[in-house]
Design an enzyme around this catalytic site. Structure first.
Site, PDB file in Angstrom:
ATOM      1  N   PHE A 120      80.613  57.799   3.002  1.00 33.22           N
ATOM      2  CA  PHE A 120      80.723  58.909   2.374  1.00 33.22           C
ATOM      3  C   PHE A 120      80.095  60.122   3.512  1.00 33.22           C
ATOM      4  CE2 PHE A 120      76.360  58.528   0.808  1.00 33.22           C
ATOM      5  CZ  PHE A 120      75.603  59.738   0.803  1.00 33.22           C
ATOM      6  N   LYS A 121      79.025  59.477   4.405  1.00 30.70           N
ATOM      7  CA  LYS A 121      78.555  60.661   5.053  1.00 30.70           C
ATOM      8  C   LYS A 121      79.464  61.220   5.935  1.00 30.70           C
ATOM      9  CE  LYS A 121      74.525  59.458   3.548  1.00 30.70           C
ATOM     10  NZ  LYS A 121      73.048  58.926   4.282  1.00 30.70           N
ATOM     11  N   ASP A 122      80.488  60.584   6.257  1.00 28.75           N
ATOM     12  CA  ASP A 122      81.678  61.347   7.162  1.00 28.75           C
ATOM     13  C   ASP A 122      82.220  62.355   6.474  1.00 28.75           C
ATOM     14  OD1 ASP A 122      81.764  58.962   9.205  1.00 28.75           O
ATOM     15  OD2 ASP A 122      82.863  57.887   7.883  1.00 28.75           O
ATOM     16  N   MET A 125      79.564  64.980   7.618  1.00 26.66           N
ATOM     17  CA  MET A 125      79.166  64.956   8.928  1.00 26.66           C
ATOM     18  C   MET A 125      80.371  65.340  10.092  1.00 26.66           C
ATOM     19  SD  MET A 125      76.168  64.464  10.046  1.00 26.66           S
ATOM     20  CE  MET A 125      75.549  63.078   9.085  1.00 26.66           C
ATOM     21  N   THR A 153      74.052  57.483   7.534  1.00 23.40           N
ATOM     22  CA  THR A 153      73.883  58.917   8.185  1.00 23.40           C
ATOM     23  C   THR A 153      74.024  58.782   9.651  1.00 23.40           C
ATOM     24  OG1 THR A 153      72.475  60.029   6.511  1.00 23.40           O
ATOM     25  CG2 THR A 153      72.351  60.958   8.485  1.00 23.40           C
TER      26      THR A 153
END
Length: 479
Positions: A120-122, A125, A153
């Site tokens: 989900f960090k994409d 980011m 991350t």
């Protein structure tokens, strides 16, 4: 829109200034002076938007120092089917953040892991990488990003920043504490602007180094140190978007409410949900789910925030949540205590000294219900059982962190409203535990079959802020 520090002693700043800066000079975290309020008419209009259009609509409320046409172009460039189009279980994702219903209309997974690093960090980011490049180009500047990761991350930041001009990334990770897939995603990158440093400690130790460097203001200015951890407001703002998108997908009208269940380690993901709710999104509850490192669950149950030291932080099978000092929690507490920077500074002076604080008897904690938070936790045996249940009952393979969320959702789901569990990552990233639970390997997206066999490049170091500062200085000065 101006941004203020949770500790109340830094001058208000614009978005682009705090985007590049990370922590405020007083050691606090930035938040908007006030949260923008979304009307019911605006919600009605937003319901029809694509993800890129919705991102522009939401982010426009937080960013007024980038021309609207430029911000729209950045959103359009970021949120495409090509960027968020990994094939999952033999089928291409139907949307950037589709809902996968386990119980139609009642319990679903909000898919957030179709980006390039399968986490989900994409979602935030990739946007941050494009914002950094835009602002640096406009200012003719460079930046050296220092970050810490418990697993996802780091790879998301490196994939977002690789090849970006004017940007170097120095990423700290806990040596030997991530999954083999997570390590390979990061350490196999050979880009000249990516530097991996594995520290002999836990994530919290790495995060403490990042904060120590950020609080050395002379060093930070000289070497142009920036941040991509969720202490960076840009990431939190970007995550607000998918709460709106998930809400629209789970409801037929804006008269309804939704519960979101969020696996939580550093509190950044669920902090974005808190902000969406403060903006007026009809969220009934924000359900926080932890693993064995249950510092946050303990607070919401008791009012005591008691960060653990390295020796008390468990290494678990949901390693991205092996965190005992939740950086973004300070943002929520700032709101909880009436945005009183003096009070936050007093509380975090205890935390920064290795202690705890207790709000259980305070009038602020008595009002915590108005923020919609409830919480629960999961352990290894429950994690495995939840993975097996999802596979047997719903023909769905989930990762270990999503399992923590789903376990808590099974316990706390409100039958009166739809419940969405925020998916954390694709199960391929945690293959060993999936095999332990199901006796078979999870499906991997094409092209990632042998990622662990790629050559890896990483420097192993002690938890020593001065040594890491020296390494960054040597690297920057040699460039």
């Amino acid at each position: 829109m101006r941004y203020i520090s949770t500790r109340g002693q830094s001058a208000p700043q614009s978005f682009c200034d705090i985007l590049l800066g990370g922590l405020a000079p007083d050691g606090g975290l930035y938040l908007p002076e006030s949260y923008p309020q979304i009307t019911r008419a605006e919600l009605d209009a937003w319901r029809k938007l694509s993800y890129a259009e919705l991102a522009f609509a939401v982010l426009s409320r937080f960013i007024d120092d980038i021309p609207a046409a430029d911000l729209k172009a950045i959103c359009d460039k970021t949120y495409t089917a090509e960027v968020y189009g990994y094939v999952r279980d033999g089928a291409k994702a139907s949307d950037i953040t589709p809902v996968h219903w386990l119980k139609p209309g009642r319990l679903g997974l909000l898919e957030l892991s179709n980006g390039p690093t399968l986490a989900f960090k994409d979602m935030a980011m990739q946007l941050l990488g494009n914002l950094f490049e835009y602002v640096l180009d406009k200012r003719g500047e460079q930046i050296n990003i220092l970050g810490a990761t418990s697993g996802d991350t780091g790879s998301a930041a490196e994939y977002a920043m690789r090849g970006k001009h004017g940007v170097r990334v120095f990423m700290l990770s806990p040596h030997g504490r991530m999954s083999a897939f997570q390590r390979a995603q990061m350490y196999s990158l050979q880009d000249d602007n990516i530097y991996n440093i594995a520290v002999r400690g836990m994530f919290d130790d790495a995060q403490d180094v990042v904060k120590a460097v950020s609080n050395d203001h002379a060093y930070k200015a000289k070497y142009k140190i920036g941040a991509v951890n969720s202490i960076n407001w840009g990431r939190v703002a970007a995550q607000v978007v998918y709460y709106f998108k998930g809400y629209f997908a789970a409801t037929d009208s804006n008269e309804q409410q939704v519960d979101f269940v969020v696996p939580s380690g550093n509190f950044g993901n669920i902090c974005a949900g808190h902000i969406a709710r403060q903006m007026g999104l009809p969220v009934k509850r924000l359900v926080l789910a932890t693993n064995e490192n249950d510092v946050l669950d303990e607070f919401f149950r008791t009012g005591v925030y008691r960060p653990r030291g390295t020796a008390e932080t468990h290494a678990t099978s949901s390693p991205s949540m092996d965190i005992s000092k939740a950086s973004n929690f300070e943002r929520f507490v700032f709101d909880l205590v009436g945005r009183d920077g003096n009070k936050v500074r007093e509380l975090w002076s205890k935390v920064d000294a290795g202690g705890a604080f207790d709000l259980s008897a305070s009038p602020e904690f008595a009002q915590i219900g108005q923020y919609g938070f409830v919480s629960g936790s999961s352990n290894h045996a429950e994690r495995l059982a939840t993975i097996r249940r999802a596979d047997a009952d719903y023909a769905t393979v989930i990762d270990t962190h999503t399992a923590d969320g789903l376990k808590v959702a099974f316990e706390l789901a409100d039958p009166a409203v739809p419940t969405l569990v925020l998916e954390t990552a694709q199960p391929a990233k945690f293959e060993e535990t999936i095999v332990e639970a199901l006796g078979r390997k999870p499906v991997r997206p094409a092209g990632l079959d042998n990622i662990e066999a790629l050559p890896q490049r990483v420097e192993v170091m002690d938890v020593d802020a001065e040594a890491i500062k020296a390494l960054i200085a040597r690297t920057v000065e040699a460039a």
